[in-house]
Motif scaffolding. Structure first.
Motif, PDB file in Angstrom:
ATOM      1  N   ALA A   1       0.833  -1.213   0.000  1.00 17.05           N
ATOM      2  CA  ALA A   1       0.000   0.000   0.000  1.00 17.05           C
ATOM      3  C   ALA A   1       0.856   1.248   0.000  1.00 17.05           C
ATOM      4  CB  ALA A   1      -0.930  -0.019   1.215  1.00 17.05           C
TER       5      ALA A   1
ATOM      6  N   LEU B   1       1.202   4.210  -2.780  1.00 19.78           N
ATOM      7  CA  LEU B   1       1.064   5.642  -2.495  1.00 19.78           C
ATOM      8  C   LEU B   1       2.251   6.430  -3.038  1.00 19.78           C
ATOM      9  CD1 LEU B   1      -0.405   5.729   1.129  1.00 19.78           C
ATOM     10  CD2 LEU B   1      -1.476   6.570  -0.954  1.00 19.78           C
TER      11      LEU B   1
ATOM     12  N   LEU C   1       1.700   6.923  -6.623  1.00 18.17           N
ATOM     13  CA  LEU C   1       0.682   7.950  -6.853  1.00 18.17           C
ATOM     14  C   LEU C   1       1.288   9.341  -6.729  1.00 18.17           C
ATOM     15  CD1 LEU C   1      -2.481   6.569  -5.004  1.00 18.17           C
ATOM     16  CD2 LEU C   1      -2.174   6.899  -7.449  1.00 18.17           C
TER      17      LEU C   1
ATOM     18  N   LEU D   1      -3.526  12.093  -0.400  1.00 14.95           N
ATOM     19  CA  LEU D   1      -3.483  11.175   0.728  1.00 14.95           C
ATOM     20  C   LEU D   1      -4.860  10.961   1.333  1.00 14.95           C
ATOM     21  CD1 LEU D   1      -0.267  12.600   2.424  1.00 14.95           C
ATOM     22  CD2 LEU D   1      -0.433  10.743   0.769  1.00 14.95           C
TER      23      LEU D   1
ATOM     24  N   GLN E   1      -7.816  11.149  -0.114  1.00 19.85           N
ATOM     25  CA  GLN E   1      -8.751  10.431  -0.985  1.00 19.85           C
ATOM     26  C   GLN E   1      -8.512   8.926  -1.028  1.00 19.85           C
ATOM     27  OE1 GLN E   1      -8.253  12.403  -4.721  1.00 19.85           O
ATOM     28  NE2 GLN E   1      -9.281  14.287  -4.050  1.00 19.85           N
ATOM     29  N   GLN E   2      -7.479   8.425  -0.365  1.00 21.41           N
ATOM     30  CA  GLN E   2      -7.227   6.982  -0.373  1.00 21.41           C
ATOM     31  C   GLN E   2      -8.174   6.212   0.529  1.00 21.41           C
ATOM     32  OE1 GLN E   2      -5.172   5.991  -2.735  1.00 21.41           O
ATOM     33  NE2 GLN E   2      -4.996   8.187  -3.110  1.00 21.41           N
TER      34      GLN E   2
ATOM     35  N   LEU F   1      -8.296   5.953   3.866  1.00 24.08           N
ATOM     36  CA  LEU F   1      -7.645   5.216   4.952  1.00 24.08           C
ATOM     37  C   LEU F   1      -8.514   5.262   6.210  1.00 24.08           C
ATOM     38  CD1 LEU F   1      -4.013   6.579   4.497  1.00 24.08           C
ATOM     39  CD2 LEU F   1      -4.951   4.423   3.659  1.00 24.08           C
TER      40      LEU F   1
ATOM     41  N   SER G   1      -2.268  13.306   5.868  1.00 22.58           N
ATOM     42  CA  SER G   1      -3.703  13.037   5.731  1.00 22.58           C
ATOM     43  C   SER G   1      -4.506  13.619   6.893  1.00 22.58           C
ATOM     44  CB  SER G   1      -3.937  11.524   5.616  1.00 22.58           C
ATOM     45  OG  SER G   1      -3.479  10.859   6.791  1.00 22.58           O
TER      46      SER G   1
END
Length: 730
Positions: A44, A48, A51, A180, A182-183, A185, A204
């Protein structure tokens, strides 16, 4: 007993010894769950980091688009500033141009004419380490104009193959926070993006509070040491005990950190181990009545069925068996029946497939033959129609000449014959487009000059309600083409565009230098000249597009078109080692694009409108005229004699070679290329150059597939002007 009961008893007997091994596996499951969690977190955080690099690649793509703009190439910073402000609005981005020493030349956030400030980023330091080429990404810095934490991406700008400027784009660090957030989490997790120095670029949670602060010293030391990825247990800036997974992005060398509370990391493994333990206890209570005898009784019929199924797969004949188990016996009978049906079906299928393949092949051959005959019929009918009109004109004029005593009338009839011949020459020129390239008509030309030469004809072909828009650069790449075929192609395409706009519109003719990748439009990669003709007309349907390049195919009325316009342009493009691409939709207009490869040489300047005046002075030396066509030979012998030449005629290459070997004082050989016999015009020219190097050679051709690669040999294209022949021989 039914198989369901037997299988239940078998499962119970197997579970009893398995419980002991399963108990040992509880701890193994716990450890594997932890490993899976760690592996998933590493993947993950690596995703990121990619991204984050993708965002920077988008900025790099924008910079490369700006770097390729004419304003940047010409050094017009005022125009470039306006373009940059449109692409990167100042409220959230800035575009900066610096010289190779790092001094700012333009800052899109500042007013025009203002003195650009000195950058506070470490781009030039990174550039020194990375070299003058490539892309560099800065660490976090305080923007001198925006007064906020920024990051920047910089690329070199090359002009004439050399680096002249550095072009950078900066954005506020806060614009990376949504990447960050929009992931999706979990609320307790924290994703952070740090630069090479371990400073927080985006976070985030509570991004505004922690942007610019350095991570904890232990983690920062690992980042500064250059570790690409890893796991770190510690305390976040907000004081939470976590396990941090970090990975370094390959492009920016930034580090993405995913911090997960320790309790969150342990919980899934504990839940999995607890659930597995509960399952073991449950199975232990259910496995008290295992029976090995039932297992053996159940396994035997099933194993027999397995062997039967394998035999079925091999296509062997099967016989049903009886085991005392109802389900197994029923399956055995079904397998035996299926084997018989499969053999019958395979035989029928093979026969039907063979018949279908034969029928498809016959239909395909018939379809191809029909298409060939249709195209050939349309082509021959069109040629016959146009040439019959030419022959009718010539026949009528030639029959009237003996009946007319008025010299002016005779002259007018002769001029009519000349116009008919010119029309026939144009038609054969169009038909030549479907053959191979003709060396006699090739020239390396400036396409801009060729376009301007045909411009008067293009304007005359368009009515007042159609606007002609030209887009021709100052220095397009030269191309090796038949210039007359290019002019005819442009004229045909403009006339087609005009006919597609009965109510008026706009026709565009544009030239562009472009580089094509290998395989684009079926062409090898390299430098190409793109010639495009666009219109705002009615467009073409897919059915029309499928036939648009066929000779004499037309959707116009009988007196409105010949159907040779697009095929001629396509033939010209393919003869020139390029191609033609059609793009059209009903109601959306049409674009015709011709791709021509860039010539290796330079363009030759051509004089327009100059007509050669026949030179009737006496000529020196014997001319050996070689022509197999009797009518052409008789006509041109008279023409050469009228021009003052001493001429000896030969009907074939063998006859001409015999004249030369006889010792005749031949000074020049004027020969057709395509002749019957073993020695054609090209072969004769090679022999003459080898055996008689002092004899000059002029070759004439109406059409030939032979390439003429002989230095010093002059080529004339049939039909040639008599004055042009005199000039070539003198």
């Amino acid at each position: 007993m039914r198989i369901r009961t037997r299988l239940l008893l078998l499962i119970l007997s197997i579970l009893l010894p398995a419980i002991v091994a399963a108990s040992v596996a509880v701890w193994y499951v716990y450890q594997e769950q932890r490993k899976a969690e760690v592996s998933g977190m590493k993947e993950a955080v690596r995703a990121l980091s990619l991204l984050a690099d993708r965002e920077l690649l988008a900025m790099e793509a924008t910079l490369r688009t700006l770097a390729a703009s004419p304003a940047m190439r010409d050094g017009d910073f005022a125009a470039f500033r306006e373009q940059a402000r449109r692409v990167a609005p100042p409220e959230y981005a800035v575009v900066v141009i610096t010289d190779l020493e790092g001094r700012q030349l333009l800052n899109s956030r500042q007013p025009a004419g203002a003195m650009p400030p000195q950058s506070k980023s470490n781009l030039m330091a990174l550039r020194s380490a990375a070299g003058p080429r490539g892309t560099v990404v800065s660490d976090l810095f305080m923007a001198p104009v925006g007064k906020r934490p920024d990051i920047a991406v910089q690329i070199p700008v090359e002009v004439d193959g050399k680096a002249r400027y550095y072009l950078a784009m900066g954005i506020a660090a806060e614009r990376l926070v949504p990447l960050l957030v929009q992931q999706g989490l979990p609320a307790e997790w924290i994703a952070s993006l740090t630069d090479r120095q371990g400073r927080v670029i985006a976070r985030s949670r509570e991004a505004a509070k922690y942007t610019g602060r350095q991570v904890r010293p232990a983690l920062r030391a690992r980042i500064m040491a250059g570790e690409r990825s890893g796991v770190h247990q510690g305390v976040t800036l907000s004081g939470i005990d976590t396990i941090a997974f970090f990975a370094r992005a390959p492009l920016s060398n930034w580090t993405v950190i995913l911090s997960v509370p320790l309790e969150e990391m342990r919980r899934p493994a504990i839940i999995a181990a607890t659930g597995f333990t509960a399952m073991i206890v449950l199975m232990l209570g259910l496995s008290i009545a295992g029976a090995h005898w039932y297992a053996r009784r159940t396994a035997a019929p099933i194993e027999h069925l397995r062997h039967t199924a394998e035999a079925l797969g091999r296509g062997e004949p099967l016989a049903a068996f009886t085991s005392g188990m109802a389900e197994a016996d029923a399956v055995s009978r079904a397998l035996a029946d299926a084997a018989a049906r499969i053999r019958d079906n395979e035989a029928q299928l093979e026969r039907k497939v063979a018949e279908a393949v034969a029928a498809a092949e016959r239909a395909q051959r018939a379809l191809l033959q029909g298409q060939k005959l249709e195209a050939l019929g349309r082509l021959t009918a069109g040629i016959a129609h146009d040439f019959n009109n030419v022959l009718q004109t010539l026949s009528g004029a030639l029959q009237l000449i003996p009946m007319t005593q008025d010299r002016a009338r005779v002259q007018a009839l002769a001029e009519t014959c000349q116009r008919a011949i010119a029309r026939a020459t144009t038609l054969t020129g169009q038909m030549r487009s479907f053959g191979t390239v003709q060396d006699a008509r090739l020239a390396t030309v400036d396409p801009a000059t060729a376009a301007h030469n045909v411009l008067p004809m293009l304007k005359n072909a368009l009515p007042d309600n159609v606007e002609l828009v030209l887009d021709i650069p100052a220095s397009p790449w030269p191309v090796t083409i038949d210039p007359l075929q290019m002019e005819l192609a442009l004229l045909n395409l403009v006339i087609n565009a005009r006919d597609a706009m009965p109510a008026g519109g706009k026709v565009g003719v544009a030239l562009r230098n472009e580089m094509l990748p290998d395989g684009a439009h079926g062409l090898p990669g390299g430098a190409y000249l793109r010639v495009s003709v666009t219109d705002t007309g009615t467009g073409m349907s897919q059915e029309t597009l499928a036939h648009a390049l066929e000779p004499f195919f037309t959707t116009k009325a009988v007196d409105k078109g010949t159907g040779l316009g697009l095929p001629q342009a396509y033939g010209f493009a393919t003869q020139s080692n390029g191609t033609l691409v059609l793009d059209s939709e009903p109601g959306a207009g049409t674009m015709v694009t011709i791709w021509l490869p860039r010539a290796a040489g330079i363009a030759v300047t051509q004089e327009e409108g100059a007509r050669v005046v026949p030179d009737l002075k006496p000529a020196e030396g014997l001319v050996l005229f070689v022509e197999d066509d009797v009518l052409v030979r008789e006509t041109m012998l008279a023409a050469l004699a009228t021009g003052g030449f001493d001429v000896h005629a030969a009907g074939s290459g063998e006859e001409a070679l015999a004249v030369l070997e006889s010792g005749a004082p031949v000074r020049q050989v004027f020969s057709d290329i395509v002749m019957p016999g073993a020695i054609g015009g090209v072969e004769l020219a090679r022999i003459v150059r080898t055996r008689y190097p002092d004899v000059r050679i002029v070759l004439a051709t109406g059409y030939t597939e032979s390439r003429v690669n002989l230095p010093g040999v002059r080529l004339l294209a049939k039909p040639y002007d008599i004055a042009e022949l005199y000039q070539a021989l003198r």
